[in-house]
Design an enzyme around this catalytic site. Structure first.
Site, PDB file in Angstrom:
ATOM      1  N   SER A 155       0.814  -1.225   0.000  1.00  0.00           N
ATOM      2  CA  SER A 155       0.000   0.000   0.000  1.00  0.00           C
ATOM      3  C   SER A 155       0.843   1.269   0.000  1.00  0.00           C
ATOM      4  O   SER A 155       0.465   2.268  -0.625  1.00  0.00           O
ATOM      5  CB  SER A 155      -0.975  -0.012   1.173  1.00  0.00           C
ATOM      6  OG  SER A 155      -0.306  -0.221   2.392  1.00  0.00           O
ATOM      7  N   CYS A 191      -7.072  -6.304  -0.524  1.00  0.00           N
ATOM      8  CA  CYS A 191      -5.876  -6.289   0.333  1.00  0.00           C
ATOM      9  C   CYS A 191      -5.281  -4.878   0.435  1.00  0.00           C
ATOM     10  O   CYS A 191      -5.876  -4.019   1.047  1.00  0.00           O
ATOM     11  CB  CYS A 191      -4.881  -7.339  -0.157  1.00  0.00           C
ATOM     12  SG  CYS A 191      -3.745  -7.822   1.145  1.00  0.00           S
ATOM     13  N   ARG A 217      -0.153 -11.436   3.989  1.00  0.00           N
ATOM     14  CA  ARG A 217       0.177 -10.282   4.844  1.00  0.00           C
ATOM     15  C   ARG A 217      -1.018  -9.321   4.871  1.00  0.00           C
ATOM     16  O   ARG A 217      -0.915  -8.129   4.610  1.00  0.00           O
ATOM     17  CB  ARG A 217       1.445  -9.582   4.349  1.00  0.00           C
ATOM     18  CG  ARG A 217       2.695 -10.448   4.585  1.00  0.00           C
ATOM     19  CD  ARG A 217       3.986  -9.714   4.299  1.00  0.00           C
ATOM     20  NE  ARG A 217       4.028  -9.216   2.927  1.00  0.00           N
ATOM     21  CZ  ARG A 217       4.005  -7.939   2.589  1.00  0.00           C
ATOM     22  NH1 ARG A 217       3.969  -7.006   3.502  1.00  0.00           N
ATOM     23  NH2 ARG A 217       4.044  -7.603   1.333  1.00  0.00           N
ATOM     24  N   HIS A 248      -7.242 -12.006  -1.515  1.00  0.00           N
ATOM     25  CA  HIS A 248      -6.949 -11.845  -2.946  1.00  0.00           C
ATOM     26  C   HIS A 248      -7.851 -12.727  -3.817  1.00  0.00           C
ATOM     27  O   HIS A 248      -7.445 -13.842  -4.173  1.00  0.00           O
ATOM     28  CB  HIS A 248      -5.497 -12.260  -3.217  1.00  0.00           C
ATOM     29  CG  HIS A 248      -4.483 -11.273  -2.758  1.00  0.00           C
ATOM     30  ND1 HIS A 248      -3.861 -10.388  -3.612  1.00  0.00           N
ATOM     31  CD2 HIS A 248      -3.968 -11.026  -1.540  1.00  0.00           C
ATOM     32  CE1 HIS A 248      -3.004  -9.641  -2.942  1.00  0.00           C
ATOM     33  NE2 HIS A 248      -3.050 -10.015  -1.674  1.00  0.00           N
ATOM     34  N   GLU A 289      -8.377 -12.551  -6.870  1.00  0.00           N
ATOM     35  CA  GLU A 289      -7.816 -12.698  -8.230  1.00  0.00           C
ATOM     36  C   GLU A 289      -6.800 -13.837  -8.305  1.00  0.00           C
ATOM     37  O   GLU A 289      -6.360 -14.209  -9.383  1.00  0.00           O
ATOM     38  CB  GLU A 289      -7.183 -11.367  -8.687  1.00  0.00           C
ATOM     39  CG  GLU A 289      -5.810 -11.053  -8.132  1.00  0.00           C
ATOM     40  CD  GLU A 289      -5.815 -10.627  -6.656  1.00  0.00           C
ATOM     41  OE1 GLU A 289      -6.874 -10.667  -6.006  1.00  0.00           O
ATOM     42  OE2 GLU A 289      -4.727 -10.284  -6.156  1.00  0.00           O
TER      43      GLU A 289
HETATM   44  N1  GLN Z   1       0.828  -5.923   3.713  1.00  0.00           N
HETATM   45  C1  GLN Z   1       0.508  -5.144   2.547  1.00  0.00           C
HETATM   46  C2  GLN Z   1       0.319  -3.668   2.902  1.00  0.00           C
HETATM   47  O1  GLN Z   1       0.265  -3.334   4.030  1.00  0.00           O
HETATM   48  C3  GLN Z   1      -0.728  -5.659   1.864  1.00  0.00           C
HETATM   49  C4  GLN Z   1      -0.469  -7.052   1.366  1.00  0.00           C
HETATM   50  C5  GLN Z   1      -1.211  -7.400   0.128  1.00  0.00           C
HETATM   51  O2  GLN Z   1      -1.776  -6.564  -0.566  1.00  0.00           O
HETATM   52  N2  GLN Z   1      -1.161  -8.666  -0.179  1.00  0.00           N
HETATM   53  O3  GLN Z   1       0.226  -2.876   2.027  1.00  0.00           O
END
Ligand code: GLN
Length: 192
Positions: free
Chosen positions: A48, A78, A135, A171, A173
């Site tokens: 992000s 996500c 994550r 996710h 996708e």
């Molecule tokens: N941990 C990532 C974040 O904080 C997000 C992980 C993901 O998009 N698979 O941006």
């Protein structure tokens, strides 16, 4: 129908592939001009902070919220969910601040940073959805007007909708199941 997929960084190619499987035109969005004529926009997973920095650099930080105010549907997965939230815990990144949810980044910690689980999403029917978490963030709080679409067995919210805004902590996708993308297309066409 034409759907844009934010292609700054992350899993955008996979989203485009699912949309094509659903016989829907999908275009990568890198610059504000790429948003012309799109009926919906997907913000993919990735990092992000990186996606945020690139959106800022390419003037999308103002353009996307302006279009959402005019009714553009958004689907954030996500990192995309983190970027759509009005409130984020554990984040240095600038968010688009569009959805009335509070999100915690990297909520599962290092021990279980990635996992897959069969998730019941009543809006999609009875067959559980194969949800891949990497994550992943979680939704800690929802304001009025937000509907939780899916929860983990311990009650943690991991998918939600507010009007034409849709988010998942996982996710969709990365699986063979296109039902969430179809659900987003139905939001875009006003069917649901
Ligand atoms: N941990 C990532 C974040 O904080 C997000 C992980 C993901 O998009 N698979 O941006």
């Amino acid at each position: 129908m034409k759907i844009g997929v934010l292609a700054s960084q992350g899993a955008f190619a996979e989203h485009i592939a699912v949309l094509e499987k659903l016989h829907t035109e999908a275009v990568p969005v890198r610059l504000p001009g790429d948003l012309a004529g799109v009926d919906g926009l997907i913000i993919p997973g990735g990092e992000s902070t990186t996606i945020s920095r690139l959106m800022d650099a390419y003037d999308l930080m103002g353009e996307i919220p302006a279009r959402v105010k005019k009714g553009l549907p958004l689907f954030g997965t996500c990192a995309g969910m983190i970027l759509m939230a009005k409130e984020v815990t554990g984040n240095g990144a600038k968010s688009l601040g569009l959805m009335d949810i509070k999100v915690r980044r990297n909520a599962f910690g290092r021990q279980v940073d990635s996992f897959e689980t069969a998730l019941v999403i009543p809006a999609l029917g009875e067959i559980p959805f194969p949800a891949v978490f990497i994550r992943a963030p979680i939704i800690e709080q929802c304001q009025d007007g937000v509907t939780v679409l899916a929860e983990l067995p311990d009650g943690t919210a991991v998918a939600a909708r507010q009007g034409k805004l849709l988010v998942t902590a996982f996710h969709p996708e990365l699986t063979e199941d296109p039902r969430l993308h179809q659900y987003f297309l139905d939001i875009c066409s006003g069917k649901v």
